[in-house]
Design an enzyme around this catalytic site. Structure first.
Site, PDB file in Angstrom:
ATOM      1  N   HIS A  20     -13.238   3.895  -1.001  1.00 57.71           N
ATOM      2  CA  HIS A  20     -13.312   2.714  -1.918  1.00 57.71           C
ATOM      3  C   HIS A  20     -14.820   2.209  -2.104  1.00 57.71           C
ATOM      4  CE1 HIS A  20      -8.802   2.298  -1.804  1.00 57.71           C
ATOM      5  NE2 HIS A  20      -9.090   1.242  -2.646  1.00 57.71           N
ATOM      6  N   TYR A  34      -1.989  11.487   7.760  1.00 57.90           N
ATOM      7  CA  TYR A  34      -1.175  10.327   9.010  1.00 57.90           C
ATOM      8  C   TYR A  34      -0.228  11.336   9.968  1.00 57.90           C
ATOM      9  CZ  TYR A  34       2.190   6.960  10.833  1.00 57.90           C
ATOM     10  OH  TYR A  34       2.917   6.129  11.749  1.00 57.90           O
ATOM     11  N   TRP A  86       2.287   1.102  -4.397  1.00 59.21           N
ATOM     12  CA  TRP A  86       1.643   0.942  -5.515  1.00 59.21           C
ATOM     13  C   TRP A  86       1.179   1.941  -6.149  1.00 59.21           C
ATOM     14  CZ3 TRP A  86      -3.084   0.535  -8.241  1.00 59.21           C
ATOM     15  CH2 TRP A  86      -4.187   0.845  -7.443  1.00 59.21           C
ATOM     16  N   ASN A  87       0.640   3.020  -5.035  1.00 62.82           N
ATOM     17  CA  ASN A  87      -0.127   4.269  -5.604  1.00 62.82           C
ATOM     18  C   ASN A  87       0.515   5.266  -4.783  1.00 62.82           C
ATOM     19  OD1 ASN A  87      -1.829   6.329  -6.200  1.00 62.82           O
ATOM     20  ND2 ASN A  87      -3.802   5.159  -6.015  1.00 62.82           N
ATOM     21  N   PRO A 117       0.850   8.783  -5.469  1.00 60.41           N
ATOM     22  CA  PRO A 117       0.141  10.079  -5.219  1.00 60.41           C
ATOM     23  C   PRO A 117      -0.942   9.890  -3.895  1.00 60.41           C
ATOM     24  CG  PRO A 117       0.145   9.601  -7.424  1.00 60.41           C
ATOM     25  CD  PRO A 117       0.679   8.395  -7.098  1.00 60.41           C
ATOM     26  N   VAL A 118      -1.506   8.971  -3.977  1.00 62.68           N
ATOM     27  CA  VAL A 118      -2.457   8.583  -2.807  1.00 62.68           C
ATOM     28  C   VAL A 118      -1.660   8.670  -1.534  1.00 62.68           C
ATOM     29  CG1 VAL A 118      -4.131   7.201  -1.655  1.00 62.68           C
ATOM     30  CG2 VAL A 118      -4.330   7.945  -4.017  1.00 62.68           C
ATOM     31  N   HIS A 119      -0.507   7.561  -1.628  1.00 61.07           N
ATOM     32  CA  HIS A 119       0.401   7.509  -0.532  1.00 61.07           C
ATOM     33  C   HIS A 119       0.903   8.749   0.224  1.00 61.07           C
ATOM     34  CE1 HIS A 119       3.302   5.816   2.547  1.00 61.07           C
ATOM     35  NE2 HIS A 119       4.392   6.272   1.627  1.00 61.07           N
ATOM     36  N   TRP A 150       1.044  -1.118   0.004  1.00 62.50           N
ATOM     37  CA  TRP A 150       0.126  -0.071   0.147  1.00 62.50           C
ATOM     38  C   TRP A 150       0.916   1.272   0.145  1.00 62.50           C
ATOM     39  CZ3 TRP A 150      -4.769  -0.164  -1.757  1.00 62.50           C
ATOM     40  CH2 TRP A 150      -5.524  -1.262  -1.338  1.00 62.50           C
TER      41      TRP A 150
END
Length: 492
Positions: free
Chosen positions: A418, A393, A380-381, A383-385, A377
């Site tokens: 989601h 966070y 893989w993405n 921009p969202v992370h 997590w």
């Protein structure tokens, strides 16, 4: 005393008789080579042993690839024989262009409506920067504006759902989610800059004298406000643009650039490229066009029949047939997911980055090597992370909450969106996507346990298994609920 010496000799001889290859010393090896029997053996481990150090399995990889290709080709032939050719590019055009929507194209109207919350956000920021609005009042308006932005598709699609196409509704929800994240970042970053700007202004107090450099700097800032191009001119020989400072960034051109840029995290000064690489741009454009056709073809030819055939076994709770349907659906779904990943995160985002001279192309990392769910997590993405770490966070941890609590909050927000992206377009409000995302927390514990106790390879297998099997299971559940909710009379 002599008895102890005999025991030591026996233990020494027993140690030397061990057959492990690494126990044979170099001295013994040299002695063996000097013998007249022409020895052909030397200490070495079997290639499949971890201690052998052998790592060249290229042939086995080729064998596995060929075997998978043959199996996939057999499934393709079986699909064509059973269902015929279902690919229809005309139907793709109708679906993608929204021609099957009701009058007025409500999806396009909702997309154009996003200009309203954008203008509200910019006007409020200008009011806060000019001290026209109080900080608390401005933040209330921002929160209401962003929350209403998310609620609008839920209400409109629920009330006027029959006029929306499925693709149109999904596109609207996706764009509104992106707008929510970008506007959150825009408001929060400007708040950080405004706080620091006010502290600096309060420390400086009343200016007693004005230098020539300060006057020149003020003229440059006045010029940027009048030009509205987001870059302060620099008369140096290198033509290096001076960084934009708050509140000179508060204009439409800067805001719209951020809304179109392939990132969710706002900055006053994005890294830029000096030119557009035409060959690179053409490659990405071709990949987008070809990739869309591949994804639509896989969906129409392979996914739809598999999903439809899973309805009856899933409704009857026939575990054997349901498992068979799940495994059969897993292959086309996984191929579509891989194509979608490459199409979105490499082709399309690089295309947008090239057009906008956006030079940070870190859209993904090596998620395929992830040894646990957390690593997947995070990679893989990107921009969202980055958005989750920067705007959710770290602020939650700074408020005094533990890192575990912050991680749970991040997964909760991610689970909500989601579910939002699935339930709202389908008008079937279930919690399967939400529960699937929240299940990543215990699954992360399992994958870390496998990595720690059985090695990183088993942790990576857990990651791949969750990707390959989790998505088709969710698709089957949503399709079942959608058909039962909307077509129960026909099914009965």
């Amino acid at each position: 005393m002599s008895h102890d010496n005999e025991d030591n000799k026996l233990r020494y001889r027993r140690t030397q008789s061990v057959t492990r290859a690494e126990e044979i010393t170099d001295k013994e090896s040299k002695q063996r080579k000097s013998q007249p029997d022409k020895p052909c053996h030397r200490p070495r481990d079997s290639l499949f042993s971890w201690s052998s150090g052998f790592d060249n399995f290229t042939g086995l990889v080729n064998w596995g690839f060929l075997l998978l290709t043959m199996g996939g080709f057999r499934l393709v032939l079986e699909n064509f024989i059973k269902y015929g050719i279902r690919v229809d590019p005309v139907q793709w055009f109708v679906v993608l262009t929204g021609k099957n929507e009701g009058e007025g194209h409500p999806s396009l109207l909702l997309i154009f409506y996003t200009i309203v919350p954008i203008m509200i956000c910019l006007i409020v920021e200008k009011g806060l920067a000019a001290d026209i609005l109080m900080e608390s009042a401005g933040m209330i308006v921002h929160v209401v504006n962003i929350v209403v932005l998310v609620l609008i598709p839920m209400v409109v699609i629920h009330v006027k759902g029959e006029t929306f196409s499925l693709v149109g509704a999904m596109t609207v929800c996706f764009i509104y989610c992106i707008m929510f994240l970008k506007m959150w970042s825009y408001v929060q970053v400007n708040m950080w800059c405004r706080t620091k700007h006010k502290k600096r202004r309060n420390r400086s107090g009343r200016r007693q004298s004005v230098s020539i450099a300060q006057l020149q700097n003020e003229r440059e800032h006045e010029q940027i406000r009048s030009n509205g191009n987001g870059v302060i001119p620099n008369n140096d020989k290198d033509n290096v643009p001076t960084l934009v400072h708050y509140p000179d960034n508060l204009h439409l051109k800067d805001f719209f650039y951020f809304l179109l840029a392939p990132t969710l995290c706002y900055e006053l000064n994005f890294p830029r490229t000096s030119r557009v690489r035409k060959r690179f741009l053409i490659k990405r454009m071709l990949e987008v066009v070809i990739g869309v056709h591949i994804v639509m073809g896989l969906f129409q030819q392979w996914m739809i029949p598999s999903v439809r055939n899973s309805l009856v076994p899933f409704s009857n709770m026939d575990l054997t047939k349901t498992a068979e349907r799940l495994l059969k659906l897993a292959i086309p779904n996984h191929l579509m997911w891989l194509c979608f990943f490459y199409l979105t995160f490499h082709s399309f985002l690089n295309l947008m980055g090239e057009l906008l001279h956006f030079s940070d192309r870190n859209f993904y990392s090596d998620w395929w090597n992830a040894n646990n769910i957390d690593t997947f997590w995070r990679t893989w993405n990107m921009p969202v992370h980055k958005w989750c770490v920067r705007h959710l966070y770290i602020p939650v941890v700074d408020l005094g909450y533990s890192k575990m609590a912050a991680s749970v909050i991040v997964f909760f927000i991610s689970a909500f969106f989601h579910e939002y992206l699935v339930s709202v377009p389908l008008k079937t409000f279930k919690i399967w996507a939400f529960m699937g995302m929240m299940a990543q927390i215990p699954l992360s514990v399992v994958s870390k346990h496998m990595e720690k106790n059985y090695g990183p390879r088993w942790g990576n297998i857990v990651v791949w298994a969750s990707i390959i099997l989790g998505q088709p299971l969710a698709i089957m559940m949503y399709y079942h609920d959608y058909m039962i909710t909307n077509y129960n009379d026909v099914l009965v």
